[in-house]
Design a protein around this motif. Structure first.
Motif, PDB file in Angstrom:
ATOM      1  N   VAL A  40       0.838  -1.206   0.000  1.00 49.10           N
ATOM      2  CA  VAL A  40       0.000   0.000   0.000  1.00 49.10           C
ATOM      3  C   VAL A  40       0.871   1.254   0.000  1.00 49.10           C
ATOM      4  O   VAL A  40       0.601   2.206  -0.746  1.00 49.10           O
ATOM      5  CB  VAL A  40      -0.977  -0.010   1.199  1.00 49.10           C
ATOM      6  N   VAL A  41       1.922   1.285   0.808  1.00 46.83           N
ATOM      7  CA  VAL A  41       2.758   2.489   0.876  1.00 46.83           C
ATOM      8  C   VAL A  41       3.535   2.689  -0.432  1.00 46.83           C
ATOM      9  O   VAL A  41       3.777   3.827  -0.838  1.00 46.83           O
ATOM     10  CB  VAL A  41       3.680   2.495   2.113  1.00 46.83           C
ATOM     11  N   ILE A  42       3.881   1.609  -1.106  1.00 44.28           N
ATOM     12  CA  ILE A  42       4.543   1.744  -2.402  1.00 44.28           C
ATOM     13  C   ILE A  42       3.595   2.417  -3.400  1.00 44.28           C
ATOM     14  O   ILE A  42       3.951   3.413  -4.039  1.00 44.28           O
ATOM     15  CB  ILE A  42       5.009   0.366  -2.937  1.00 44.28           C
ATOM     16  N   VAL A  43       2.378   1.890  -3.504  1.00 37.56           N
ATOM     17  CA  VAL A  43       1.393   2.464  -4.428  1.00 37.56           C
ATOM     18  C   VAL A  43       1.065   3.908  -4.031  1.00 37.56           C
ATOM     19  O   VAL A  43       1.007   4.808  -4.881  1.00 37.56           O
ATOM     20  CB  VAL A  43       0.117   1.598  -4.478  1.00 37.56           C
ATOM     21  N   ALA A  44       0.880   4.147  -2.739  1.00 38.75           N
ATOM     22  CA  ALA A  44       0.535   5.496  -2.264  1.00 38.75           C
ATOM     23  C   ALA A  44       1.648   6.496  -2.563  1.00 38.75           C
ATOM     24  O   ALA A  44       1.372   7.654  -2.912  1.00 38.75           O
ATOM     25  CB  ALA A  44       0.239   5.461  -0.767  1.00 38.75           C
ATOM     26  N   THR A  45       2.896   6.068  -2.453  1.00 43.28           N
ATOM     27  CA  THR A  45       4.009   6.970  -2.732  1.00 43.28           C
ATOM     28  C   THR A  45       4.109   7.274  -4.219  1.00 43.28           C
ATOM     29  O   THR A  45       4.386   8.417  -4.605  1.00 43.28           O
ATOM     30  CB  THR A  45       5.331   6.383  -2.186  1.00 43.28           C
ATOM     31  N   VAL A  46       3.856   6.297  -5.054  1.00 39.84           N
ATOM     32  CA  VAL A  46       3.817   6.537  -6.506  1.00 39.84           C
ATOM     33  C   VAL A  46       2.696   7.531  -6.825  1.00 39.84           C
ATOM     34  O   VAL A  46       2.900   8.491  -7.577  1.00 39.84           O
ATOM     35  CB  VAL A  46       3.643   5.214  -7.287  1.00 39.84           C
ATOM     36  N   VAL A  47       1.526   7.332  -6.231  1.00 44.30           N
ATOM     37  CA  VAL A  47       0.402   8.255  -6.435  1.00 44.30           C
ATOM     38  C   VAL A  47       0.758   9.652  -5.913  1.00 44.30           C
ATOM     39  O   VAL A  47       0.457  10.656  -6.570  1.00 44.30           O
ATOM     40  CB  VAL A  47      -0.882   7.715  -5.753  1.00 44.30           C
ATOM     41  N   GLN A  48       1.406   9.709  -4.761  1.00 43.46           N
ATOM     42  CA  GLN A  48       1.813  10.994  -4.178  1.00 43.46           C
ATOM     43  C   GLN A  48       2.726  11.761  -5.141  1.00 43.46           C
ATOM     44  O   GLN A  48       2.498  12.944  -5.416  1.00 43.46           O
ATOM     45  CB  GLN A  48       2.537  10.751  -2.859  1.00 43.46           C
ATOM     46  N   VAL A  49       3.759  11.108  -5.644  1.00 45.52           N
ATOM     47  CA  VAL A  49       4.704  11.770  -6.549  1.00 45.52           C
ATOM     48  C   VAL A  49       4.010  12.174  -7.849  1.00 45.52           C
ATOM     49  O   VAL A  49       4.212  13.288  -8.354  1.00 45.52           O
ATOM     50  CB  VAL A  49       5.945  10.882  -6.794  1.00 45.52           C
ATOM     51  N   ALA A  50       3.165  11.297  -8.381  1.00 44.14           N
ATOM     52  CA  ALA A  50       2.424  11.626  -9.608  1.00 44.14           C
ATOM     53  C   ALA A  50       1.508  12.828  -9.381  1.00 44.14           C
ATOM     54  O   ALA A  50       1.412  13.714 -10.235  1.00 44.14           O
ATOM     55  CB  ALA A  50       1.619  10.416 -10.072  1.00 44.14           C
ATOM     56  N   THR A  51       0.857  12.877  -8.224  1.00 44.70           N
ATOM     57  CA  THR A  51      -0.031  14.001  -7.906  1.00 44.70           C
ATOM     58  C   THR A  51       0.760  15.300  -7.786  1.00 44.70           C
ATOM     59  O   THR A  51       0.337  16.343  -8.295  1.00 44.70           O
ATOM     60  CB  THR A  51      -0.813  13.721  -6.606  1.00 44.70           C
ATOM     61  N   TYR A  52       1.916  15.239  -7.114  1.00 44.23           N
ATOM     62  CA  TYR A  52       2.777  16.426  -7.051  1.00 44.23           C
ATOM     63  C   TYR A  52       3.127  16.900  -8.454  1.00 44.23           C
ATOM     64  O   TYR A  52       3.087  18.099  -8.743  1.00 44.23           O
ATOM     65  CB  TYR A  52       4.075  16.114  -6.294  1.00 44.23           C
ATOM     66  N   TRP A  53       3.487  15.962  -9.301  1.00 47.81           N
ATOM     67  CA  TRP A  53       3.864  16.330 -10.659  1.00 47.81           C
ATOM     68  C   TRP A  53       2.692  16.991 -11.388  1.00 47.81           C
ATOM     69  O   TRP A  53       2.861  18.016 -12.040  1.00 47.81           O
ATOM     70  CB  TRP A  53       4.362  15.117 -11.441  1.00 47.81           C
ATOM     71  N   LEU A  54       1.518  16.417 -11.270  1.00 46.33           N
ATOM     72  CA  LEU A  54       0.354  16.971 -11.953  1.00 46.33           C
ATOM     73  C   LEU A  54      -0.039  18.342 -11.410  1.00 46.33           C
ATOM     74  O   LEU A  54      -0.462  19.215 -12.165  1.00 46.33           O
ATOM     75  CB  LEU A  54      -0.829  16.003 -11.856  1.00 46.33           C
TER      76      LEU A  54
END
Length: 180
Positions: A28-42
């Protein structure tokens, strides 16, 4: 929104751990961190260096945890991140014209150079100390205790440290005149 994004992976990790186990929480933390970084980028069209490093470490250490079914890897990630922060702050004492803390707070606060260095050194030592404290907790306490320490203990220590820093910096705050 930004503070929520910062704690989003940690909160999800904690919830997944409490509902399932360390391995589900790690996924879960792996997926959440990928989502976090993608959201920052967007949202901001940029991702900070430490966010990339954190993502890389969570992918490597979390991936090793899942692949080898050994929770020590995910537990080590916290120490490595804290030591990287501490080392970066420490290196800025000697490299560059301004310390990291002065670069972050310099626009809002005017301090003598020696105070900036002292403040920066205290942050470096704090991060390095948290890294060692994490090692102590992970080796002397249960995984339940470690998850609670990571989720609540480290942020709590950070709040206490910031309050102490604010008290130290109070005497350097600019004087304001009371309006009548």
């Amino acid at each position: 929104m930004k503070p929520f994004l910062e704690f989003f992976p940690i909160i999800l990790f904690f919830i997944a751990y409490k509902l399932y186990d360390i391995y589900i929480a790690t996924a879960v933390v792996i997926v959440a961190t990928v989502v976090q970084v993608a959201t920052y980028w967007l949202m901001y069209r940029k991702v900070e260096t430490m966010q990339w490093i954190t993502l890389g470490l969570i992918l490597v250490m979390g991936g090793a945890t899942l692949y080898l079914q050994d929770d020590q890897f995910i537990k080590w990630k916290l120490s490595i991140i804290e030591w990287l922060f501490g080392s970066a702050f420490l290196a800025s004492q000697f490299i560059g014209r301004k310390t990291f803390i002065e670069r972050m707070m310099g626009a809002n606060l005017e301090l003598p150079a020696h105070i900036w260095k002292r403040l920066n050194l205290s942050w470096a030592l704090f991060f390095i100390g948290i890294g060692f404290l994490n090692l102590y907790v992970m080796h002397h306490f249960s995984t339940d205790d470690w998850v609670n320490f990571k989720t609540f203990g480290v942020p709590g220590l950070m709040v206490v440290f910031i309050v102490v820093q604010m008290a130290f910096l109070y005497k350097y705050a600019p004087e304001t005149e009371a309006k009548k």
